[in-house]
Scaffold this motif. Structure first.
Motif, PDB file in Angstrom:
ATOM      1  N   ARG A   1       0.569  -1.194  -0.005  1.00 40.02           N
ATOM      2  CA  ARG A   1       0.041   0.048   0.228  1.00 40.02           C
ATOM      3  C   ARG A   1       0.950   0.864  -0.119  1.00 40.02           C
ATOM      4  O   ARG A   1       2.112   1.137   0.479  1.00 40.02           O
ATOM      5  CB  ARG A   1      -0.933  -0.035   1.126  1.00 40.02           C
ATOM      6  N   GLN A   2       0.112   2.230  -0.493  1.00 41.58           N
ATOM      7  CA  GLN A   2       1.180   3.639  -0.570  1.00 41.58           C
ATOM      8  C   GLN A   2       0.017   4.663  -0.748  1.00 41.58           C
ATOM      9  O   GLN A   2      -0.645   4.547  -1.287  1.00 41.58           O
ATOM     10  CB  GLN A   2       1.876   3.772  -1.655  1.00 41.58           C
ATOM     11  N   ALA A   3       0.094   5.169   0.214  1.00 37.27           N
ATOM     12  CA  ALA A   3      -0.387   6.190   0.839  1.00 37.27           C
ATOM     13  C   ALA A   3      -0.194   8.050   0.265  1.00 37.27           C
ATOM     14  O   ALA A   3       1.480   7.795   0.543  1.00 37.27           O
ATOM     15  CB  ALA A   3      -0.803   7.055   2.761  1.00 37.27           C
ATOM     16  N   PRO A   4      -0.523   9.161   0.226  1.00 35.46           N
ATOM     17  CA  PRO A   4      -0.161  10.081  -0.283  1.00 35.46           C
ATOM     18  C   PRO A   4       1.299  10.632   0.474  1.00 35.46           C
ATOM     19  O   PRO A   4       1.094  11.266   1.442  1.00 35.46           O
ATOM     20  CB  PRO A   4      -0.545  10.913   0.385  1.00 35.46           C
ATOM     21  N   GLY A   5       2.379  10.965  -0.051  1.00 34.83           N
ATOM     22  CA  GLY A   5       3.823  11.239   0.482  1.00 34.83           C
ATOM     23  C   GLY A   5       4.275  10.007   1.418  1.00 34.83           C
ATOM     24  O   GLY A   5       5.846  10.743   1.459  1.00 34.83           O
ATOM     25  N   LYS A   6       4.219   8.697   1.687  1.00 35.14           N
ATOM     26  CA  LYS A   6       4.770   8.059   1.983  1.00 35.14           C
ATOM     27  C   LYS A   6       4.949   7.276   1.132  1.00 35.14           C
ATOM     28  O   LYS A   6       5.244   6.667  -0.533  1.00 35.14           O
ATOM     29  CB  LYS A   6       3.951   6.923   2.879  1.00 35.14           C
ATOM     30  N   GLU A   7       6.129   5.923   1.503  1.00 37.38           N
ATOM     31  CA  GLU A   7       6.594   5.253   0.032  1.00 37.38           C
ATOM     32  C   GLU A   7       5.952   3.634   0.390  1.00 37.38           C
ATOM     33  O   GLU A   7       4.989   4.166   1.437  1.00 37.38           O
ATOM     34  CB  GLU A   7       7.998   4.482   1.554  1.00 37.38           C
ATOM     35  N   ARG A   8       6.458   3.329  -0.661  1.00 35.26           N
ATOM     36  CA  ARG A   8       5.113   1.704   0.025  1.00 35.26           C
ATOM     37  C   ARG A   8       5.325   1.177   0.381  1.00 35.26           C
ATOM     38  O   ARG A   8       6.674   0.291   1.230  1.00 35.26           O
ATOM     39  CB  ARG A   8       5.578   1.513  -2.277  1.00 35.26           C
ATOM     40  N   GLU A   9       4.623   0.611   1.364  1.00 28.10           N
ATOM     41  CA  GLU A   9       4.638  -0.372   1.768  1.00 28.10           C
ATOM     42  C   GLU A   9       4.127  -1.913   1.959  1.00 28.10           C
ATOM     43  O   GLU A   9       3.359  -2.172   1.505  1.00 28.10           O
ATOM     44  CB  GLU A   9       4.394   0.365   3.464  1.00 28.10           C
ATOM     45  N   GLY A  10       4.665  -2.768   2.020  1.00 22.86           N
ATOM     46  CA  GLY A  10       4.288  -4.625   2.644  1.00 22.86           C
ATOM     47  C   GLY A  10       3.544  -5.002   3.288  1.00 22.86           C
ATOM     48  O   GLY A  10       3.773  -4.747   4.682  1.00 22.86           O
ATOM     49  N   VAL A  11       1.914  -4.980   3.049  1.00 25.15           N
ATOM     50  CA  VAL A  11       0.999  -5.344   3.749  1.00 25.15           C
ATOM     51  C   VAL A  11       1.052  -6.693   4.528  1.00 25.15           C
ATOM     52  O   VAL A  11       1.007  -7.267   5.780  1.00 25.15           O
ATOM     53  CB  VAL A  11      -0.230  -4.571   3.537  1.00 25.15           C
ATOM     54  N   ALA A  12       0.569  -7.331   3.719  1.00 23.47           N
ATOM     55  CA  ALA A  12       1.248  -9.165   3.730  1.00 23.47           C
ATOM     56  C   ALA A  12       1.546  -9.630   2.188  1.00 23.47           C
ATOM     57  O   ALA A  12       1.475  -9.697   1.494  1.00 23.47           O
ATOM     58  CB  ALA A  12      -0.259  -9.561   4.012  1.00 23.47           C
ATOM     59  N   ALA A  13       2.055 -10.725   2.607  1.00 24.35           N
ATOM     60  CA  ALA A  13       2.463 -11.864   1.395  1.00 24.35           C
ATOM     61  C   ALA A  13       2.411 -13.707   1.748  1.00 24.35           C
ATOM     62  O   ALA A  13       2.242 -13.373   2.900  1.00 24.35           O
ATOM     63  CB  ALA A  13       4.476 -12.032   1.166  1.00 24.35           C
ATOM     64  N   ILE A  14       2.113 -14.055   1.000  1.00 20.10           N
ATOM     65  CA  ILE A  14       1.617 -15.148   0.831  1.00 20.10           C
ATOM     66  C   ILE A  14       2.057 -15.889   0.146  1.00 20.10           C
ATOM     67  O   ILE A  14       2.631 -15.927  -1.229  1.00 20.10           O
ATOM     68  CB  ILE A  14       0.710 -15.793   0.645  1.00 20.10           C
ATOM     69  N   TYR A  15       3.116 -16.690   0.076  1.00 20.09           N
ATOM     70  CA  TYR A  15       4.782 -17.940  -0.634  1.00 20.09           C
ATOM     71  C   TYR A  15       4.008 -19.173  -0.556  1.00 20.09           C
ATOM     72  O   TYR A  15       3.158 -19.713   0.123  1.00 20.09           O
ATOM     73  CB  TYR A  15       5.814 -17.829   0.519  1.00 20.09           C
ATOM     74  N   ILE A  16       3.868 -19.321  -2.293  1.00 18.10           N
ATOM     75  CA  ILE A  16       2.628 -20.050  -2.775  1.00 18.10           C
ATOM     76  C   ILE A  16       3.342 -21.327  -3.356  1.00 18.10           C
ATOM     77  O   ILE A  16       4.679 -21.255  -3.903  1.00 18.10           O
ATOM     78  CB  ILE A  16       1.768 -19.966  -3.701  1.00 18.10           C
ATOM     79  N   TYR A  17       3.158 -22.222  -2.858  1.00 13.16           N
ATOM     80  CA  TYR A  17       4.721 -23.765  -3.202  1.00 13.16           C
ATOM     81  C   TYR A  17       3.529 -25.167  -3.807  1.00 13.16           C
ATOM     82  O   TYR A  17       2.157 -24.950  -3.106  1.00 13.16           O
ATOM     83  CB  TYR A  17       5.431 -24.375  -2.875  1.00 13.16           C
ATOM     84  N   ALA A  18       4.094 -25.712  -4.241  1.00 14.62           N
ATOM     85  CA  ALA A  18       3.229 -27.219  -4.279  1.00 14.62           C
ATOM     86  C   ALA A  18       2.152 -28.015  -3.208  1.00 14.62           C
ATOM     87  O   ALA A  18       1.158 -28.515  -3.259  1.00 14.62           O
ATOM     88  CB  ALA A  18       3.795 -28.263  -5.276  1.00 14.62           C
ATOM     89  N   GLY A  19       2.864 -27.244  -2.228  1.00 13.08           N
ATOM     90  CA  GLY A  19       2.721 -28.068  -0.570  1.00 13.08           C
ATOM     91  C   GLY A  19       1.698 -27.021  -0.030  1.00 13.08           C
ATOM     92  O   GLY A  19       0.919 -27.434   0.935  1.00 13.08           O
ATOM     93  N   GLY A  20       0.985 -25.758  -0.283  1.00 14.96           N
ATOM     94  CA  GLY A  20       0.562 -24.983  -0.514  1.00 14.96           C
ATOM     95  C   GLY A  20       0.812 -23.695   0.208  1.00 14.96           C
ATOM     96  O   GLY A  20       1.254 -23.248  -1.227  1.00 14.96           O
ATOM     97  N   GLY A  21       1.077 -22.762   1.396  1.00 16.73           N
ATOM     98  CA  GLY A  21       1.271 -21.481   1.489  1.00 16.73           C
ATOM     99  C   GLY A  21       1.492 -21.293   2.458  1.00 16.73           C
ATOM    100  O   GLY A  21       0.959 -21.490   3.312  1.00 16.73           O
ATOM    101  N   SER A  22       1.777 -20.321   2.982  1.00 11.71           N
ATOM    102  CA  SER A  22       2.711 -19.436   4.524  1.00 11.71           C
ATOM    103  C   SER A  22       2.541 -18.259   4.083  1.00 11.71           C
ATOM    104  O   SER A  22       2.907 -17.181   3.064  1.00 11.71           O
ATOM    105  CB  SER A  22       4.250 -19.797   4.200  1.00 11.71           C
ATOM    106  N   THR A  23       2.596 -17.809   5.396  1.00  9.99           N
ATOM    107  CA  THR A  23       1.707 -16.167   5.001  1.00  9.99           C
ATOM    108  C   THR A  23       2.969 -15.466   6.019  1.00  9.99           C
ATOM    109  O   THR A  23       3.149 -15.896   7.505  1.00  9.99           O
ATOM    110  CB  THR A  23       0.584 -15.505   5.481  1.00  9.99           C
ATOM    111  N   VAL A  24       3.461 -13.858   5.928  1.00 11.29           N
ATOM    112  CA  VAL A  24       3.999 -13.249   6.597  1.00 11.29           C
ATOM    113  C   VAL A  24       3.005 -11.837   6.490  1.00 11.29           C
ATOM    114  O   VAL A  24       2.333 -11.301   5.087  1.00 11.29           O
ATOM    115  CB  VAL A  24       5.128 -12.839   5.886  1.00 11.29           C
ATOM    116  N   TYR A  25       2.806 -10.906   7.463  1.00  7.72           N
ATOM    117  CA  TYR A  25       2.417  -9.860   7.586  1.00  7.72           C
ATOM    118  C   TYR A  25       3.280  -8.895   8.221  1.00  7.72           C
ATOM    119  O   TYR A  25       4.595  -9.026   8.785  1.00  7.72           O
ATOM    120  CB  TYR A  25       0.646 -10.472   8.346  1.00  7.72           C
TER     121      TYR A  25
END
Length: 126
Positions: free
Chosen positions: A38-62
């Motif tokens: 996400r990016q708010a006006p005047g601010k840097e782009r910020e990572g909010v959440a990610a999901i690692y997708i692979y054959a066995g499923g997915g793992s998340t980070v916030y």
């Protein structure tokens, strides 16, 4: 050609909820990260959440700022990643972007992502 298309943004009052969707096409890596930034006006782009997708499923980070309020999930059959946002706060107001990159590492670092969507606006009023 890889395309990421976001939808689901809008305006809500503080405490409300929204669900963002990111539909991916032309993206065929067997293991990869899909993320929301996400990016708010005047601010840097910020990572909010990610999901690692692979054959066995997915793992998340916030990001700490959204832990316990936001949930990232995947629907492999629809090639879609979702961001469920609850207990929204005015400081969550921003343009939200979906992003994707192959392989592992750096899940919330924008510079590491190769593919980006156009963004969807989220506005939270107090």
């Amino acid at each position: 050609q890889v395309q990421l298309v976001e939808s689901g943004g809008g305006s809500v009052q503080a405490g409300g909820s929204l669900r963002l969707s990111c539909a991916a096409s032309g993206y065929t890596y067997s293991s990869n990260y899909m993320a929301w930034f996400r990016q708010a006006p005047g601010k840097e782009r910020e990572g909010v959440a990610a999901i690692y997708i692979y054959a066995g499923g997915g793992s998340t980070v916030y990001a700490d700022s959204v832990k316990g309020r936001f949930t990232i999930s995947q629907d492999n059959a629809r090639n879609t990643v979702y961001l469920e946002m609850n207990s929204l706060k005015p400081e969550d107001t921003a343009m939200y972007y979906c992003a994707a990159k192959p392989g592992q590492g750096w899940p919330l670092l924008a510079d590491k992502y190769r593919y980006w969507g156009q963004g969807t606006q989220v506005t939270v009023s107090s």
